[in-house]
Write an enzyme that holds these catalytic residues in place. Structure first.
Site, short mmCIF file in Angstrom:
data_model
loop_
_atom_site.label_atom_id
_atom_site.label_comp_id
_atom_site.label_asym_id
_atom_site.label_seq_id
_atom_site.Cartn_x
_atom_site.Cartn_y
_atom_site.Cartn_z
N CYS A 129 0.84 -1.19 0.00
CA CYS A 129 0.00 0.00 0.00
C CYS A 129 0.88 1.24 0.00
CB CYS A 129 -0.91 0.00 1.24
SG CYS A 129 -2.18 1.29 1.22
N ARG A 134 -4.87 7.50 9.04
CA ARG A 134 -4.73 7.21 7.61
C ARG A 134 -3.70 8.17 7.01
NH1 ARG A 134 -7.91 3.49 5.86
NH2 ARG A 134 -7.49 4.07 3.70
N ASP A 158 -10.42 -12.86 4.34
CA ASP A 158 -9.25 -11.98 4.46
C ASP A 158 -8.86 -11.72 5.91
OD1 ASP A 158 -11.55 -10.43 4.78
OD2 ASP A 158 -10.66 -8.64 3.92
N CYS A 217 -27.76 -10.56 14.40
CA CYS A 217 -26.30 -10.45 14.51
C CYS A 217 -25.57 -11.70 14.04
CB CYS A 217 -25.89 -10.11 15.94
SG CYS A 217 -25.86 -11.52 17.06
N CYS A 220 -19.02 -11.68 13.39
CA CYS A 220 -17.91 -12.25 12.64
C CYS A 220 -17.03 -13.11 13.54
CB CYS A 220 -17.09 -11.10 12.04
SG CYS A 220 -15.64 -11.62 11.11
N CYS A 248 -20.46 -7.85 21.57
CA CYS A 248 -21.79 -8.32 21.93
C CYS A 248 -22.61 -7.27 22.66
CB CYS A 248 -21.68 -9.60 22.76
SG CYS A 248 -23.28 -10.27 23.29
#
Length: 420
Positions: free
Chosen positions: A23, A142, A282, A331, A335, A353
């Site tokens: 990047c 960033r 990913d 939910c 992930c 949570c």
């Protein structure tokens, strides 16, 4: 049809990393930078034409309703304009007549030129631009490699996308810099006339399991979402699309999930690295999770592989507390990345949570009202096809012994069914 054939025929997308983790920025919170450890012998990681052609040709030989190509990094625009022109050439070469192709690209937008934007416009790429809010919030993490903030360069890239009428959205990482400014971030994006938003929680830990300085807690995520919802619902429910909110509405209206975190399996896409290595996600690019390489295998064999199926099934190995929670249908246990923060145990509660519960408790009554208004509109337009009572959301048409709609492969009565 045999179960294995059903599995191999399931539609899937590709998330492709043509520059791996390379990047032009050095964002402090980038989770993908650690991928460099897997490919230490190569300083600059770039996908060659042979790998690219194999990816496109093999994927487009599978039966898909839409061929979904996602281009990410690192920073995928480091590949240059000729690479993406070649992508389109190969898709045309290997696509059958009538095939639908979708290209999505996630970028920091600092390298978007007028000519590249024109190519994206011509071939209808959907572009996601990483933008964390106004300059003082965005530039906190960033930055370029010399420490200079990237905000001004992002705005230049957005200007090129707008000039050429490229369809794009904003992806905002909710981190310790902007987490206390949800309304400011939201209004900043809408003032820029960006009306499609994604908000992603920053959940990262160091090697000792401690929360990183830029990450957020569950309660902070919940507070952000509640404030975001309150701002959105005032006047923008028909003007601004927020991916999470759209997915909640999709579930209420059609029993469909539009985000992988809500489903019962992790098998909707494959991650393809610059050299053709394949991983299930990913967030899980490491040597132990590698499924193979597309130069030496097929998508069907990857789908059927024991490693992939075992990884996928972990999604529905929820905590017992999840199984008794009325919010599980929305939910999906979250992930796996956010459940593996302790000991890689899928039965752990999500780090977020408490925040998810806070948000759903706050927002679901209002979402239901919006959903009912949409149903009323549907019935007015299509009175014969629409049979749902005006004051009731659609009931799910599934037997207790049938497979659950979430994709977990569990029976409905042992999965989401116990809450209905």
């Amino acid at each position: 049809m045999p179960k294995n054939n059903q599995q191999s025929a399931k539609p899937f997308s590709l998330l492709i990393k043509p520059t791996s983790a390379d990047c032009n920025l050095t964002c402090d919170y980038c989770f993908y930078l650690k991928t460099h450890r897997i490919y230490p012998k190569t300083k600059h990681h770039r996908m060659n034409n042979g790998v690219l052609e194999r990816i496109v040709s093999s994927y487009m030989s599978t039966p898909q309703p839409v061929y979904n190509f996602g281009w990410q990094g690192g920073e995928p625009t480091l590949m240059g304009q000729d690479f993406f022109a070649r992508v389109v050439e190969l898709q045309i070469k290997y696509g059958r007549r009538g095939a639908a192709v979708s290209n999505g690209l996630q970028t920091n937008a600092t390298l978007i030129s007028d000519s590249l934007a024109a190519l994206f416009a011509k071939y209808k790429f959907l572009v996601g631009v990483s933008l964390d809010g106004p300059r003082e919030l965005h530039d906190r993490y960033r930055t370029h490699k010399n420490g200079r903030g990237s905000h001004a360069d992002v705005l230049n890239g957005i200007a090129s996308l707008k000039k050429h009428k490229v369809e794009f959205n904003a992806l905002t990482l909710v981190n310790s810099s902007n987490m206390e400014h949800p309304k400011e971030v939201y209004r900043y994006l809408t003032d820029l006339e960006i009306f499609h938003h994604q908000y992603i929680p920053c959940v990262e830990f160091d090697k000792n399991g401690r929360q990183r300085p830029f990450a957020i807690t569950g309660n902070q995520w919940g507070d952000f979402l509640c404030a975001l919802f309150d701002e959105w619902i005032l006047n923008d429910t028909r003007r601004v699309s927020i991916r999470l909110f759209d997915s909640i509405m999709g579930h209420m209206l059609d029993w469909q999930y539009r985000m992988c975190i809500q489903g019962g399996r992790c098998d909707g896409y494959f991650l393809v690295e610059h050299n053709g290595d394949i991983y299930p996600c990913d967030f899980f690019v490491d040597g132990n999770k590698k499924l193979g390489n597309i130069m030496a295998g097929s998508w069907e064999s990857l789908h059927k592989s024991a490693k992939y199926r075992s990884f996928s099934r972990q999604k529905a190995n929820w905590s017992n507390r999840c199984k008794s929670c009325s919010f599980l249908r929305y939910c999906g246990g979250d992930c796996l990345k956010n459940r593996f923060y302790k000991d890689k145990n899928p039965e752990s509660l999500s780090w977020l949570c408490a925040g998810w519960k806070k948000f759903y408790h706050h927002s679901l009554p209002s979402f239901k009202k919006i959903a009912l208004s949409v149903l009323n509109e549907r019935q007015a337009l299509y009175p014969v096809q629409s049979r749902t009572p005006f004051n009731k959301l659609p009931a799910i048409d599934i037997g207790k012994k049938d497979p659950c709609y979430c994709g977990s492969e569990k029976k409905f009565k042992y999965c989401h069914g116990h809450k209905y």
